[in-house]
Scaffold this motif. Structure first.
Motif, short mmCIF file in Angstrom:
data_model
loop_
_atom_site.label_atom_id
_atom_site.label_comp_id
_atom_site.label_asym_id
_atom_site.label_seq_id
_atom_site.Cartn_x
_atom_site.Cartn_y
_atom_site.Cartn_z
N GLN A 127 -9.19 -13.09 4.66
CA GLN A 127 -8.78 -14.53 4.52
C GLN A 127 -9.92 -15.28 5.33
O GLN A 127 -10.83 -14.93 5.71
CB GLN A 127 -7.61 -14.64 4.95
CG GLN A 127 -6.37 -13.74 4.37
CD GLN A 127 -6.14 -14.06 2.60
OE1 GLN A 127 -6.16 -15.08 2.46
NE2 GLN A 127 -5.77 -12.89 2.17
N GLU A 131 -8.48 -19.56 9.85
CA GLU A 131 -6.96 -19.39 9.74
C GLU A 131 -6.58 -18.25 10.58
O GLU A 131 -5.56 -17.93 11.09
CB GLU A 131 -6.39 -19.31 8.30
CG GLU A 131 -6.41 -20.75 7.85
CD GLU A 131 -5.53 -21.07 6.88
OE1 GLU A 131 -4.48 -21.84 6.55
OE2 GLU A 131 -5.84 -20.33 5.47
N ARG A 173 0.20 -12.89 0.92
CA ARG A 173 0.02 -14.11 1.69
C ARG A 173 1.14 -15.01 1.01
O ARG A 173 2.11 -15.49 1.86
CB ARG A 173 -1.04 -14.63 1.67
CG ARG A 173 -1.40 -15.95 2.44
CD ARG A 173 -2.57 -16.43 2.62
NE ARG A 173 -2.58 -17.45 3.55
CZ ARG A 173 -3.67 -18.20 3.67
NH1 ARG A 173 -4.84 -17.92 3.12
NH2 ARG A 173 -3.71 -19.42 4.67
N GLU A 174 1.02 -15.16 -0.26
CA GLU A 174 2.11 -16.06 -0.69
C GLU A 174 3.42 -15.60 -0.73
O GLU A 174 4.34 -16.54 -0.52
CB GLU A 174 1.61 -16.46 -2.38
CG GLU A 174 0.42 -17.03 -2.56
CD GLU A 174 -0.57 -16.03 -2.84
OE1 GLU A 174 -0.57 -14.67 -2.25
OE2 GLU A 174 -1.59 -16.13 -3.33
N GLN A 177 4.52 -16.32 2.62
CA GLN A 177 4.73 -17.99 2.95
C GLN A 177 6.21 -18.22 2.26
O GLN A 177 7.11 -18.96 3.08
CB GLN A 177 3.89 -18.88 2.27
CG GLN A 177 2.31 -18.57 3.19
CD GLN A 177 1.40 -19.01 2.19
OE1 GLN A 177 1.42 -19.33 1.03
NE2 GLN A 177 0.02 -19.70 2.94
N PRO A 202 3.58 -26.51 8.13
CA PRO A 202 2.85 -25.74 7.14
C PRO A 202 1.42 -24.92 7.66
O PRO A 202 1.30 -24.06 7.14
CB PRO A 202 2.68 -26.76 6.30
CG PRO A 202 3.88 -27.93 6.43
CD PRO A 202 4.16 -27.71 7.90
N SER A 206 0.59 -21.25 7.19
CA SER A 206 -0.66 -20.67 6.33
C SER A 206 -1.44 -19.87 7.29
O SER A 206 -1.84 -18.61 6.89
CB SER A 206 -1.28 -21.92 6.22
OG SER A 206 -2.65 -21.67 5.43
N THR A 209 0.51 -16.25 7.91
CA THR A 209 0.47 -15.34 6.70
C THR A 209 -1.20 -14.91 6.48
O THR A 209 -1.50 -13.90 5.68
CB THR A 209 1.03 -16.24 5.66
OG1 THR A 209 0.47 -17.42 5.28
CG2 THR A 209 2.59 -16.43 5.88
N ALA A 210 -1.99 -15.76 6.70
CA ALA A 210 -3.44 -15.32 6.63
C ALA A 210 -3.77 -14.03 7.40
O ALA A 210 -4.36 -13.24 6.75
CB ALA A 210 -4.37 -16.49 6.92
#
Length: 215
Positions: A127, A131, A173-174, A177, A202, A206, A209-210
């Protein structure tokens, strides 16, 4: 104009029918052992149905459906029972998994969980470096100013999980999230995870999760 219907309910109805047929076909066969385990052919039949969403061997491609390969057996067993009992009620659980788990017995749930826990995990996906670095700090150190503990304290140094605590490494990742947002809003009820995710903004969601998706 005829409204376009989502394929998800149709696919779920078909999959539930396949599960029912599999269970019926194997119902006259004795357990594989005297320990109450489900027959191996029954487990494989259900796993075949699961693969339509979760991928062969649990290597899901779509972020809507979590990767199950290498997941902790205790966690998978607990979640399948929660789907079966309707005690896990986040939107996708209700849409997809309530029906899928409705006819699963405890031995079959255990067999499915064991199968996926023994599959090789999906390698992490690189990623954004910035991040990932920010997410690693949260994972290792937490956010002490907001009483958010280090994620690795429960999920392990490599995010591999343990027993009923899930493996997060290499997950979509999604999907991660979405689950953090569900915990934060209490759409997915979990007292510990609600307390740990509600303070996250947020950008922090992000970042964490990255980092996890890359492991």
């Amino acid at each position: 104009m005829t409204p376009v219907r989502s394929a998800a309910p149709i696919r779920q109805t078909f999959a539930v029918a396949v599960i029912a047929a599999t269970l019926t076909a194997c119902s006259s066969k004795p357990p594989a052992t005297s320990t109450g385990e489900a027959p191996p052919e029954q487990v494989q039949g259900i796993v075949h149905v699961c693969s339509s969403c979760h991928g062969m061997g649990g290597h899901s491609i779509s972020p809507t459906f979590p990767r199950l390969a290498g997941q902790q057996a205790g966690y998978l067993e607990a979640q399948l029972k929660a789907f079966h009992d309707h005690t896990r009620a986040d939107p996708h659980a209700l849409t997809y998994m309530w029906g899928m788990a409705a006819q699963l017995t405890d031995p079959l749930i255990k067999g499915i969980a064991t199968y996926y826990s023994m599959q090789a995990p999906v390698p992490g996906t690189p990623q954004d470096p910035g991040e990932m670095a920010a997410g690693q700090r949260i994972f290792v150190e937490g956010l002490p100013d907001r009483d958010v503990p280090a994620c690795q304290g429960c999920h392990g140094e490599k995010a591999e999980g343990m027993d009923a605590i899930p493996r997060l490494a290499g997950q979509h990742r999604e999907y991660l999230q979405e689950q953090l947002r569900n915990f934060a809003s209490n759409a997915r009820a979990n007292e510990v995870m609600h307390a740990n995710s509600a303070p996250l903004n947020p950008a922090e969601i992000s970042a964490i999760t990255a980092y996890l998706a890359a492991q």
